[in-house]
Enzyme design. Structure first.
Site, PDB file in Angstrom:
ATOM      1  N   HIS A 148      -7.204  -5.230  10.102  1.00  0.00           N
ATOM      2  CA  HIS A 148      -6.948  -4.965   8.681  1.00  0.00           C
ATOM      3  C   HIS A 148      -5.648  -5.614   8.213  1.00  0.00           C
ATOM      4  O   HIS A 148      -4.741  -5.880   9.002  1.00  0.00           O
ATOM      5  CB  HIS A 148      -7.010  -3.459   8.357  1.00  0.00           C
ATOM      6  CG  HIS A 148      -5.850  -2.637   8.819  1.00  0.00           C
ATOM      7  ND1 HIS A 148      -5.949  -1.279   9.013  1.00  0.00           N
ATOM      8  CD2 HIS A 148      -4.560  -2.946   9.125  1.00  0.00           C
ATOM      9  CE1 HIS A 148      -4.786  -0.811   9.398  1.00  0.00           C
ATOM     10  NE2 HIS A 148      -3.930  -1.792   9.473  1.00  0.00           N
TER      11      HIS A 148
ATOM     12  N   ASP B 292       0.815  -1.217   0.000  1.00  0.00           N
ATOM     13  CA  ASP B 292       0.000   0.000   0.000  1.00  0.00           C
ATOM     14  C   ASP B 292       0.850   1.270   0.000  1.00  0.00           C
ATOM     15  O   ASP B 292       2.076   1.224   0.195  1.00  0.00           O
ATOM     16  CB  ASP B 292      -0.964   0.008   1.195  1.00  0.00           C
ATOM     17  CG  ASP B 292      -0.290  -0.452   2.493  1.00  0.00           C
ATOM     18  OD1 ASP B 292       0.949  -0.390   2.579  1.00  0.00           O
ATOM     19  OD2 ASP B 292      -1.010  -0.863   3.410  1.00  0.00           O
TER      20      ASP B 292
ATOM     21  N   ASN C 255      -7.592  -3.323  14.232  1.00  0.00           N
ATOM     22  CA  ASN C 255      -8.962  -3.659  13.827  1.00  0.00           C
ATOM     23  C   ASN C 255      -9.007  -4.874  12.888  1.00  0.00           C
ATOM     24  O   ASN C 255     -10.038  -5.166  12.308  1.00  0.00           O
ATOM     25  CB  ASN C 255      -9.625  -2.438  13.164  1.00  0.00           C
ATOM     26  CG  ASN C 255      -8.895  -1.996  11.898  1.00  0.00           C
ATOM     27  OD1 ASN C 255      -7.969  -2.666  11.437  1.00  0.00           O
ATOM     28  ND2 ASN C 255      -9.309  -0.876  11.326  1.00  0.00           N
TER      29      ASN C 255
ATOM     30  N   GLU D 152      -9.695  -2.229   5.283  1.00  0.00           N
ATOM     31  CA  GLU D 152     -10.358  -2.013   6.560  1.00  0.00           C
ATOM     32  C   GLU D 152     -11.538  -2.981   6.709  1.00  0.00           C
ATOM     33  O   GLU D 152     -11.994  -3.577   5.721  1.00  0.00           O
ATOM     34  CB  GLU D 152     -10.852  -0.559   6.635  1.00  0.00           C
ATOM     35  CG  GLU D 152      -9.743   0.497   6.504  1.00  0.00           C
ATOM     36  CD  GLU D 152      -8.894   0.677   7.763  1.00  0.00           C
ATOM     37  OE1 GLU D 152      -8.602  -0.326   8.450  1.00  0.00           O
ATOM     38  OE2 GLU D 152      -8.505   1.823   8.058  1.00  0.00           O
TER      39      GLU D 152
HETATM   40  P1  PGA Z   1       2.129  -1.737  12.576  1.00  0.00           P
HETATM   41  O1  PGA Z   1       0.989  -1.765  11.487  1.00  0.00           O
HETATM   42  O2  PGA Z   1       3.140  -2.733  12.136  1.00  0.00           O
HETATM   43  O3  PGA Z   1       2.656  -0.330  12.560  1.00  0.00           O
HETATM   44  O4  PGA Z   1       1.511  -2.124  13.884  1.00  0.00           O
HETATM   45  C1  PGA Z   1       0.518  -2.985  11.027  1.00  0.00           C
HETATM   46  C2  PGA Z   1      -0.732  -2.738  10.221  1.00  0.00           C
HETATM   47  O5  PGA Z   1      -1.474  -1.790  10.521  1.00  0.00           O
HETATM   48  O6  PGA Z   1      -0.975  -3.530   9.290  1.00  0.00           O
END
Ligand code: PGA
Length: 251
Positions: free
Chosen positions: A138, A67, A136, A143
């Site tokens: 994702h 992304d 959450n 999302e």
């Molecule tokens: P993070 O993000 O490694 O910064 O916890 C992971 C994600 O949101 O997929």
């Protein structure tokens, strides 16, 4: 799903790096699906160390990132292109033209999504897709509620995601509201999945993943249907998950 429980972030990073290095050794022209975020920082550090110590070569590797934020230029300090360049690409022998992220500055975002899908298709998808997990549930920026059939698309980021990522920006108002993300279908089509989780903040999502049903309200849950997925998680991330004699319940 294979679950590897580790004691710490450090151990998770080492095991994950070994997993990726093994993939590169088996097939030096692998397509690596890469992720950004805090979870993967330690792993990239170990890949760079390994490159210097053991000469693991990225000369024929191609990469596909999950992304990119909409509206951040490639050289913006907070863009995922900058993250990848700083954490990995600038430190190994990977030709930069073999690295791919969606272009968050594209004039026509719909066309950019199509271009990225075509690229994923032409490259043959990822041999191994590295993933973090959002609080959450994702994956990428898919999302909750995103269709499991989704391809690359533009998403409006949830407030909780923008808050979780605000630590990298001067204020929450600077966190982009939209991103381009690889879709759940493309992630699922990867030959292998390596999912990483560290810390209490991820415990709820991991509990829902391991004990709950496959449901679009929890994007990561689709991975329970994947035939080659490994989860490396530390004790804190697994702390809400019931364990019977070392076997995690019901997934
Ligand atoms: P993070 O993000 O490694 O910064 O916890 C992971 C994600 O949101 O997929």
């Amino acid at each position: 799903m294979k679950i590897i429980e580790v004691l710490s972030y450090e151990e998770m990073s080492t095991k994950a790096a070994n997993f990726i290095i093994q993939q590169i050794n088996q097939d030096p022209s692998s397509v690596l699906g890469l992720a950004t975020g805090e979870t993967t920082l330690g792993l990239y550090k170990k890949l760079v160390q390994d490159h210097y110590l053991n000469n693991t070569s990225y000369q024929n590797i191609r990469t596909l990132n999950l992304d990119e934020y909409v509206g951040l230029a490639e050289n913006d300090p907070q863009s995922y292109r900058t993250y990848m360049n700083n954490q990995l690409f600038n430190h190994v022998d990977l030709p930069i033209q073999q690295t791919h992220l969606p272009d968050g500055m594209a004039k026509n975002l719909v066309e950019e999504c199509l271009r990225y899908d075509e690229l994923i298709y032409n490259i043959g998808g990822a041999d191994i897709q590295l993933l973090g997990i959002g609080q959450n549930g994702h994956i990428g920026f898919n999302e909750p509620g995103t269709s499991f059939q989704s391809n690359t698309h533009v998403v409006e980021l949830m407030d909780s995601t923008r808050k979780a990522n605000a630590r990298y920006f001067s204020s929450i108002n600077d966190v982009p509201t939209h991103a381009i993300t690889m879709g759940i279908q493309s992630i699922f089509n990867s030959k292998k999945i390596l999912l990483l989780a560290s810390g209490h903040k991820k415990a709820n999502a991991i509990e829902r993943l391991l004990n709950g049903k496959v449901n679009e309200d929890l994007p990561v849950s689709i991975l329970k249907n994947h035939e080659d997925i490994t989860l490396i998680a530390d004790r804190e991330a697994l702390s809400l998950t019931k364990k019977n004699d070392g076997i995690y319940s019901t997934y």
